[in-house]
Design a protein around this motif. Structure first.
Motif, PDB file in Angstrom:
ATOM      1  N   VAL A  93     -54.147  56.984   7.935  1.00  0.00           N
ATOM      2  CA  VAL A  93     -53.596  56.219   6.815  1.00  0.00           C
ATOM      3  C   VAL A  93     -52.238  55.638   7.212  1.00  0.00           C
ATOM      4  O   VAL A  93     -51.948  54.466   6.924  1.00  0.00           O
ATOM      5  N   PHE A  94     -51.407  56.422   7.888  1.00  0.00           N
ATOM      6  CA  PHE A  94     -50.106  55.969   8.366  1.00  0.00           C
ATOM      7  C   PHE A  94     -50.252  54.693   9.193  1.00  0.00           C
ATOM      8  O   PHE A  94     -49.542  53.707   8.974  1.00  0.00           O
ATOM      9  N   GLY A  95     -51.162  54.700  10.139  1.00  0.00           N
ATOM     10  CA  GLY A  95     -51.360  53.540  11.015  1.00  0.00           C
ATOM     11  C   GLY A  95     -51.802  52.311  10.258  1.00  0.00           C
ATOM     12  O   GLY A  95     -51.334  51.196  10.528  1.00  0.00           O
ATOM     13  N   LEU A  96     -52.697  52.503   9.299  1.00  0.00           N
ATOM     14  CA  LEU A  96     -53.187  51.365   8.520  1.00  0.00           C
ATOM     15  C   LEU A  96     -52.096  50.800   7.616  1.00  0.00           C
ATOM     16  O   LEU A  96     -51.945  49.579   7.500  1.00  0.00           O
ATOM     17  N   LEU A  97     -51.321  51.679   6.996  1.00  0.00           N
ATOM     18  CA  LEU A  97     -50.220  51.217   6.158  1.00  0.00           C
ATOM     19  C   LEU A  97     -49.159  50.522   7.012  1.00  0.00           C
ATOM     20  O   LEU A  97     -48.618  49.490   6.625  1.00  0.00           O
ATOM     21  N   ALA A  98     -48.874  51.082   8.175  1.00  0.00           N
ATOM     22  CA  ALA A  98     -47.870  50.488   9.070  1.00  0.00           C
ATOM     23  C   ALA A  98     -48.295  49.101   9.523  1.00  0.00           C
ATOM     24  O   ALA A  98     -47.448  48.237   9.754  1.00  0.00           O
ATOM     25  N   SER A  99     -49.597  48.880   9.627  1.00  0.00           N
ATOM     26  CA  SER A  99     -50.090  47.570  10.067  1.00  0.00           C
ATOM     27  C   SER A  99     -50.038  46.531   8.947  1.00  0.00           C
ATOM     28  O   SER A  99     -50.315  45.359   9.184  1.00  0.00           O
ATOM     29  N   ILE A 123     -52.873  49.663  -0.206  1.00  0.00           N
ATOM     30  CA  ILE A 123     -53.592  50.888  -0.579  1.00  0.00           C
ATOM     31  C   ILE A 123     -55.069  50.579  -0.792  1.00  0.00           C
ATOM     32  O   ILE A 123     -55.944  51.303  -0.304  1.00  0.00           O
ATOM     33  N   LYS A 124     -55.347  49.500  -1.505  1.00  0.00           N
ATOM     34  CA  LYS A 124     -56.736  49.120  -1.787  1.00  0.00           C
ATOM     35  C   LYS A 124     -57.497  48.837  -0.487  1.00  0.00           C
ATOM     36  O   LYS A 124     -58.637  49.286  -0.317  1.00  0.00           O
ATOM     37  N   GLN A 125     -56.883  48.118   0.433  1.00  0.00           N
ATOM     38  CA  GLN A 125     -57.528  47.817   1.713  1.00  0.00           C
ATOM     39  C   GLN A 125     -57.783  49.074   2.526  1.00  0.00           C
ATOM     40  O   GLN A 125     -58.843  49.222   3.136  1.00  0.00           O
ATOM     41  N   VAL A 126     -56.813  49.991   2.538  1.00  0.00           N
ATOM     42  CA  VAL A 126     -56.993  51.253   3.266  1.00  0.00           C
ATOM     43  C   VAL A 126     -58.143  52.043   2.647  1.00  0.00           C
ATOM     44  O   VAL A 126     -59.003  52.564   3.357  1.00  0.00           O
ATOM     45  N   ALA A 127     -58.162  52.121   1.319  1.00  0.00           N
ATOM     46  CA  ALA A 127     -59.222  52.856   0.627  1.00  0.00           C
ATOM     47  C   ALA A 127     -60.592  52.283   0.962  1.00  0.00           C
ATOM     48  O   ALA A 127     -61.527  53.033   1.273  1.00  0.00           O
ATOM     49  N   GLU A 128     -60.715  50.974   0.936  1.00  0.00           N
ATOM     50  CA  GLU A 128     -61.997  50.336   1.255  1.00  0.00           C
ATOM     51  C   GLU A 128     -62.376  50.572   2.710  1.00  0.00           C
ATOM     52  O   GLU A 128     -63.538  50.859   3.020  1.00  0.00           O
ATOM     53  N   SER A 129     -61.394  50.481   3.605  1.00  0.00           N
ATOM     54  CA  SER A 129     -61.648  50.664   5.025  1.00  0.00           C
ATOM     55  C   SER A 129     -62.142  52.079   5.341  1.00  0.00           C
ATOM     56  O   SER A 129     -63.005  52.262   6.194  1.00  0.00           O
ATOM     57  N   LEU A 130     -61.578  53.072   4.639  1.00  0.00           N
ATOM     58  CA  LEU A 130     -61.919  54.471   4.919  1.00  0.00           C
ATOM     59  C   LEU A 130     -62.985  55.029   3.980  1.00  0.00           C
ATOM     60  O   LEU A 130     -63.369  56.188   4.120  1.00  0.00           O
ATOM     61  N   GLY A 131     -63.433  54.228   3.022  1.00  0.00           N
ATOM     62  CA  GLY A 131     -64.451  54.701   2.091  1.00  0.00           C
ATOM     63  C   GLY A 131     -63.940  55.788   1.163  1.00  0.00           C
ATOM     64  O   GLY A 131     -64.667  56.718   0.820  1.00  0.00           O
ATOM     65  N   ARG A 132     -62.680  55.682   0.777  1.00  0.00           N
ATOM     66  CA  ARG A 132     -62.047  56.662  -0.113  1.00  0.00           C
ATOM     67  C   ARG A 132     -61.509  55.939  -1.343  1.00  0.00           C
ATOM     68  O   ARG A 132     -61.375  54.719  -1.353  1.00  0.00           O
ATOM     69  N   LYS A 177     -56.772  56.444  -5.343  1.00  0.00           N
ATOM     70  CA  LYS A 177     -55.992  57.646  -5.710  1.00  0.00           C
ATOM     71  C   LYS A 177     -55.868  58.592  -4.511  1.00  0.00           C
ATOM     72  O   LYS A 177     -54.812  59.182  -4.293  1.00  0.00           O
ATOM     73  N   THR A 178     -56.938  58.746  -3.760  1.00  0.00           N
ATOM     74  CA  THR A 178     -56.896  59.613  -2.576  1.00  0.00           C
ATOM     75  C   THR A 178     -55.913  59.071  -1.555  1.00  0.00           C
ATOM     76  O   THR A 178     -55.097  59.822  -0.998  1.00  0.00           O
ATOM     77  N   ILE A 179     -55.955  57.769  -1.326  1.00  0.00           N
ATOM     78  CA  ILE A 179     -55.048  57.150  -0.358  1.00  0.00           C
ATOM     79  C   ILE A 179     -53.609  57.238  -0.857  1.00  0.00           C
ATOM     80  O   ILE A 179     -52.686  57.494  -0.068  1.00  0.00           O
ATOM     81  N   GLU A 180     -53.400  57.067  -2.154  1.00  0.00           N
ATOM     82  CA  GLU A 180     -52.056  57.221  -2.714  1.00  0.00           C
ATOM     83  C   GLU A 180     -51.533  58.641  -2.476  1.00  0.00           C
ATOM     84  O   GLU A 180     -50.357  58.837  -2.179  1.00  0.00           O
ATOM     85  N   GLY A 181     -52.413  59.623  -2.592  1.00  0.00           N
ATOM     86  CA  GLY A 181     -52.025  61.006  -2.310  1.00  0.00           C
ATOM     87  C   GLY A 181     -51.626  61.197  -0.858  1.00  0.00           C
ATOM     88  O   GLY A 181     -50.623  61.864  -0.563  1.00  0.00           O
ATOM     89  N   HIS A 182     -52.395  60.601   0.056  1.00  0.00           N
ATOM     90  CA  HIS A 182     -52.044  60.670   1.477  1.00  0.00           C
ATOM     91  C   HIS A 182     -50.707  59.972   1.724  1.00  0.00           C
ATOM     92  O   HIS A 182     -49.855  60.490   2.452  1.00  0.00           O
ATOM     93  N   ARG A 183     -50.532  58.803   1.106  1.00  0.00           N
ATOM     94  CA  ARG A 183     -49.272  58.065   1.264  1.00  0.00           C
ATOM     95  C   ARG A 183     -48.088  58.898   0.797  1.00  0.00           C
ATOM     96  O   ARG A 183     -47.076  58.996   1.492  1.00  0.00           O
ATOM     97  N   ASP A 184     -48.237  59.525  -0.363  1.00  0.00           N
ATOM     98  CA  ASP A 184     -47.142  60.343  -0.889  1.00  0.00           C
ATOM     99  C   ASP A 184     -46.824  61.513   0.033  1.00  0.00           C
ATOM    100  O   ASP A 184     -45.660  61.852   0.253  1.00  0.00           O
ATOM    101  N   SER A 185     -47.861  62.123   0.598  1.00  0.00           N
ATOM    102  CA  SER A 185     -47.670  63.225   1.540  1.00  0.00           C
ATOM    103  C   SER A 185     -46.974  62.737   2.810  1.00  0.00           C
ATOM    104  O   SER A 185     -46.079  63.408   3.342  1.00  0.00           O
TER     105      SER A 185
END
Length: 87
Positions: A24-30, A34-43, A46-54
Motif C-alpha cells: 500500500v505504501f508503494g502504491l500511495l507513494a506512486s 485510496i480508491k485506486q489502491v483498493a481496486e488494484s488490490l481487490g480490497r 475502508k481496508t486501505i484507509e486502515g492500512h494508510r493510517d497504520s
C-alpha cells in the motif's frame, strides 16, 4: 516529522511495515488514490484507509507527500525533477 535522513534509515523505517502495508505504501507513494489502491488490490477503501493510517502512525508521517519523500529517500522510487528545473 523528520523526513530527511540517510537512505538506510529510510529503508529500515519502510521495512518495519508489514508486507501488505509496504505494498500500500508503494502504491500511495506512486500517486494512486485510496480508491485506486483498493481496486488494484481487490480490497475495500475502508481496508486501505486502515492500512494508510497504520503506515502514517508507524512511519510518523502525516500525508501522502511525506510518504512519497520517504519512498524516494529509501530508494524505492526515483526523485522527480520539477518541470521548472529545465532539461
Amino acid at each position: 516529522p523528520e523526513l530527511v535522513g540517510s537512505a538506510a534509515d529510510a529503508s529500515n523505517r519502510v521495512q518495519s511495515l508489514s508486507k501488505r502495508e509496504r505494498e500500500v505504501f508503494g502504491l500511495l507513494a506512486s500517486g494512486m488514490t485510496i480508491k485506486q489502491v483498493a481496486e488494484s488490490l481487490g480490497r475495500s477503501e475502508k481496508t486501505i484507509e486502515g492500512h494508510r493510517d497504520s503506515i502514517y502512525r508507524k512511519l510518523n508521517v502525516g500525508n501522502r507527500a511525506e510518504i512519497a519523500i520517504l519512498a524516494m529517500e529509501a530508494g524505492l522510487m526515483p526523485a522527480r525533477r520539477s518541470a521548472t528545473m529545465g532539461e
